[in-house]
Motif scaffolding. Structure first.
Motif, PDB file in Angstrom:
ATOM      1  N   TYR A  96      50.374  36.148  52.960  1.00 55.89           N
ATOM      2  CA  TYR A  96      49.839  36.178  51.598  1.00 55.89           C
ATOM      3  C   TYR A  96      48.570  37.021  51.571  1.00 55.89           C
ATOM      4  O   TYR A  96      47.691  36.873  52.430  1.00 55.89           O
ATOM      5  CB  TYR A  96      49.546  34.762  51.102  1.00 55.89           C
ATOM      6  N   CYS A  97      48.471  37.882  50.563  1.00 59.90           N
ATOM      7  CA  CYS A  97      47.319  38.755  50.417  1.00 59.90           C
ATOM      8  C   CYS A  97      46.814  38.669  48.978  1.00 59.90           C
ATOM      9  O   CYS A  97      47.593  38.419  48.050  1.00 59.90           O
ATOM     10  CB  CYS A  97      47.698  40.201  50.746  1.00 59.90           C
ATOM     11  N   VAL A  98      45.513  38.875  48.785  1.00 61.56           N
ATOM     12  CA  VAL A  98      44.904  38.811  47.459  1.00 61.56           C
ATOM     13  C   VAL A  98      45.036  40.179  46.786  1.00 61.56           C
ATOM     14  O   VAL A  98      44.553  41.186  47.305  1.00 61.56           O
ATOM     15  CB  VAL A  98      43.428  38.407  47.545  1.00 61.56           C
ATOM     16  N   ASP A  99      45.685  40.194  45.627  1.00 59.43           N
ATOM     17  CA  ASP A  99      46.000  41.438  44.929  1.00 59.43           C
ATOM     18  C   ASP A  99      44.742  42.168  44.450  1.00 59.43           C
ATOM     19  O   ASP A  99      43.704  41.560  44.169  1.00 59.43           O
ATOM     20  CB  ASP A  99      46.901  41.130  43.729  1.00 59.43           C
ATOM     21  N   VAL A 100      44.839  43.490  44.332  1.00 57.91           N
ATOM     22  CA  VAL A 100      43.716  44.327  43.942  1.00 57.91           C
ATOM     23  C   VAL A 100      43.198  43.980  42.550  1.00 57.91           C
ATOM     24  O   VAL A 100      41.996  44.133  42.258  1.00 57.91           O
ATOM     25  CB  VAL A 100      44.099  45.823  44.029  1.00 57.91           C
ATOM     26  N   GLN A 101      44.059  43.492  41.662  1.00 50.76           N
ATOM     27  CA  GLN A 101      43.596  43.110  40.324  1.00 50.76           C
ATOM     28  C   GLN A 101      42.625  41.933  40.396  1.00 50.76           C
ATOM     29  O   GLN A 101      41.654  41.857  39.631  1.00 50.76           O
ATOM     30  CB  GLN A 101      44.800  42.764  39.433  1.00 50.76           C
ATOM     31  N   GLU A 102      42.881  41.000  41.310  1.00 51.86           N
ATOM     32  CA  GLU A 102      41.973  39.872  41.510  1.00 51.86           C
ATOM     33  C   GLU A 102      40.640  40.371  42.086  1.00 51.86           C
ATOM     34  O   GLU A 102      39.561  39.876  41.731  1.00 51.86           O
ATOM     35  CB  GLU A 102      42.587  38.847  42.468  1.00 51.86           C
ATOM     36  N   ILE A 103      40.730  41.342  42.973  1.00 46.50           N
ATOM     37  CA  ILE A 103      39.524  41.914  43.592  1.00 46.50           C
ATOM     38  C   ILE A 103      38.646  42.570  42.534  1.00 46.50           C
ATOM     39  O   ILE A 103      37.428  42.351  42.482  1.00 46.50           O
ATOM     40  CB  ILE A 103      39.917  42.922  44.682  1.00 46.50           C
ATOM     41  N   LYS A 104      39.248  43.360  41.656  1.00 46.07           N
ATOM     42  CA  LYS A 104      38.484  44.036  40.599  1.00 46.07           C
ATOM     43  C   LYS A 104      37.830  43.036  39.661  1.00 46.07           C
ATOM     44  O   LYS A 104      36.661  43.187  39.274  1.00 46.07           O
ATOM     45  CB  LYS A 104      39.400  44.982  39.822  1.00 46.07           C
ATOM     46  N   ALA A 105      38.584  41.990  39.278  1.00 48.84           N
ATOM     47  CA  ALA A 105      38.038  40.978  38.374  1.00 48.84           C
ATOM     48  C   ALA A 105      36.872  40.234  39.024  1.00 48.84           C
ATOM     49  O   ALA A 105      35.872  39.921  38.368  1.00 48.84           O
ATOM     50  CB  ALA A 105      39.137  39.995  37.975  1.00 48.84           C
ATOM     51  N   PHE A 106      36.988  39.971  40.310  1.00 45.45           N
ATOM     52  CA  PHE A 106      35.937  39.270  41.040  1.00 45.45           C
ATOM     53  C   PHE A 106      34.663  40.106  41.112  1.00 45.45           C
ATOM     54  O   PHE A 106      33.560  39.612  40.856  1.00 45.45           O
ATOM     55  CB  PHE A 106      36.434  38.937  42.448  1.00 45.45           C
ATOM     56  N   VAL A 107      34.803  41.370  41.445  1.00 42.55           N
ATOM     57  CA  VAL A 107      33.634  42.242  41.583  1.00 42.55           C
ATOM     58  C   VAL A 107      32.918  42.412  40.243  1.00 42.55           C
ATOM     59  O   VAL A 107      31.680  42.480  40.186  1.00 42.55           O
ATOM     60  CB  VAL A 107      34.052  43.609  42.157  1.00 42.55           C
TER      61      VAL A 107
END
Length: 408
Positions: A237-248
């Motif tokens: 399981y990996c954390v999707d780039v969309q989640e990364i952008k929202a987090f940042v």
């Protein structure tokens, strides 16, 4: 004669089959070579952005993981929240080259900590997404911020991962795989409760790979490694780039300090209980002592973090009377912090506890004050119960019962 004719026929058939198979074989070999080249190219492209992370928790236990350099201006490294835990600082290593080759031996970096390590500060944590940001004071010239993909990866695409598996003597390990699916996943792991858009891959993830960059064939970040399935082979399981952008982009929130660190900072004397929680023997104005417990780990829901503080007042084999329950309820409406809780353990005993839940990011002084408050409330009720029904308070079994309750 027949044997010669048969051999000749087989030879003719063989050449005919080979004439048909050769183009296909050439195509397969060509695809394999292209794939290998693509893997090597993406590895070399993502490597300058990949880091090795070492942190220490409140118990001074070190852990390691992987991260990815995502912002050159702000000097930010992205990793998993479970990699940093409750740490506020981290040690970060970028890949180093020697004689034109990347140094891969773990020992080489540990032997040159002062020269190669970059100190970092954990500035943001989102445990729901299992993401964290580390801010560096400086970055080496060779470091390159990775490019984030514009959109999520799709099922069937090939992806590559760079990680630092803990069971290996080497760092910057390359792995390739295929995307199985992309979807929203809500689940529990050893690191807590999570809810995020998952990129499920066939890329094997090992402990230590967590936080490592998962890139597409263009070398763009499409996810970071998070965990692997305990029941299925080659399911990660990996954390999707969309989640990364929202987090940042979201307001940053630091992780709360560990309870041990908070208690030390507040200069509160404590002992480690057999259950792993911290026991404070708080002195009361009457001269007696009331045991108050501080939970080792913080509880959280989404971005809210809570530190639990409690004290055991009574252990009884009989259910509390209606009169006592009403008294506890009336006191709950009047108390400033926390409230009374009645629990039933596996031994069919009823426990009366006073429990306070404090914002885990509250200052050290607030924790010390809450411990004092819980001790006073619990101590006063303990006296009342002892004076009326001594049999309800079993001092000798309190520790055993408390351990049972804490072990839940």
């Amino acid at each position: 004669m027949f044997r010669c004719r048969l051999t000749r026929m087989l030879r003719i058939a063989f050449h005919r089959w080979m004439s048909l198979l050769c183009p296909a074989l050439v195509l397969v070999i060509s695809l394999q070579s292209t794939s290998a080249m693509a893997g090597g190219e993406t590895y070399q492209k993502a490597l300058p952005s990949t880091v090795w992370i070492i942190t220490a928790n409140g118990e001074d236990q070190t852990s390691t993981g992987t991260g990815v350099f995502i912002d050159a201006d702000k000097k930010l490294v992205l990793t998993n929240a479970h990699v940093v835990g409750d740490s506020r600082t981290a040690v970060v290593f970028f890949p180093e080259k020697k004689n034109g080759e990347t140094m891969v031996k773990r020992k080489q970096y540990l032997d040159s900590v002062l020269k190669l390590a970059q100190p970092g500060r954990i500035v943001a944590v989102d445990r729901k997404r299992d993401l964290a940001l580390i801010e560096l004071a400086e970055v080496p010239e060779r470091a390159e911020a990775i490019t984030l993909a514009e959109a999520s990866v799709t099922t069937g695409e090939s992806v590559d991962l760079i990680g630092n598996p803990g069971g290996s003597d080497v760092l910057w390990v390359y792995t390739s795989g295929t995307v199985r699916s992309v979807y929203q996943k809500k689940f529990k792991s050893d690191h807590g409760e999570h809810d995020f858009r998952v990129v499920e891959t066939q890329t094997p993830i090992k402990p230590g790979d967590s936080g490592g960059p998962v890139v597409n064939q263009a070398g763009e970040l499409i996810a970071i490694a998070q965990s692997f399935s305990p029941s299925q082979n080659l399911v990660s399981y990996c954390v999707d780039v969309q989640e990364i952008k929202a987090f940042v982009k979201s307001p940053w929130k630091s992780a709360p300090l560990g309870s041990r660190v908070v208690l030390k900072n507040a200069e509160v004397a404590f002992e480690l209980h057999s259950t792993g929680h911290y026991e404070v023997k708080q002195k009361l104005s009457s001269g007696s002592t009331q045991s108050v417990f501080v939970a080792k780990d913080t509880e959280y829901f989404q971005r809210a973090d809570v530190r639990k503080i409690w004290s055991l007042v009574s252990v009884s084999g009989e259910q509390p009377s209606a009169e006592l329950m009403m008294r506890l309820m009336r006191q709950n409406s009047a108390t400033k912090i926390g409230g009374w809780v009645v629990e039933k353990n596996g031994a069919d005993e009823f426990l009366i506890l006073y429990v306070a839940k404090l914002d885990a990011t509250a200052p050290d002084e607030a924790v010390a004050a809450s411990i004092d408050y819980v001790a006073r409330i619990a101590g006063a009720m303990s006296k009342q119960l002892e004076s009326k029904t001594p049999e309800e308070t079993k001092t000798e079994t309190s520790t055993q019962t408390l351990a049972s309750w804490l072990a839940k």
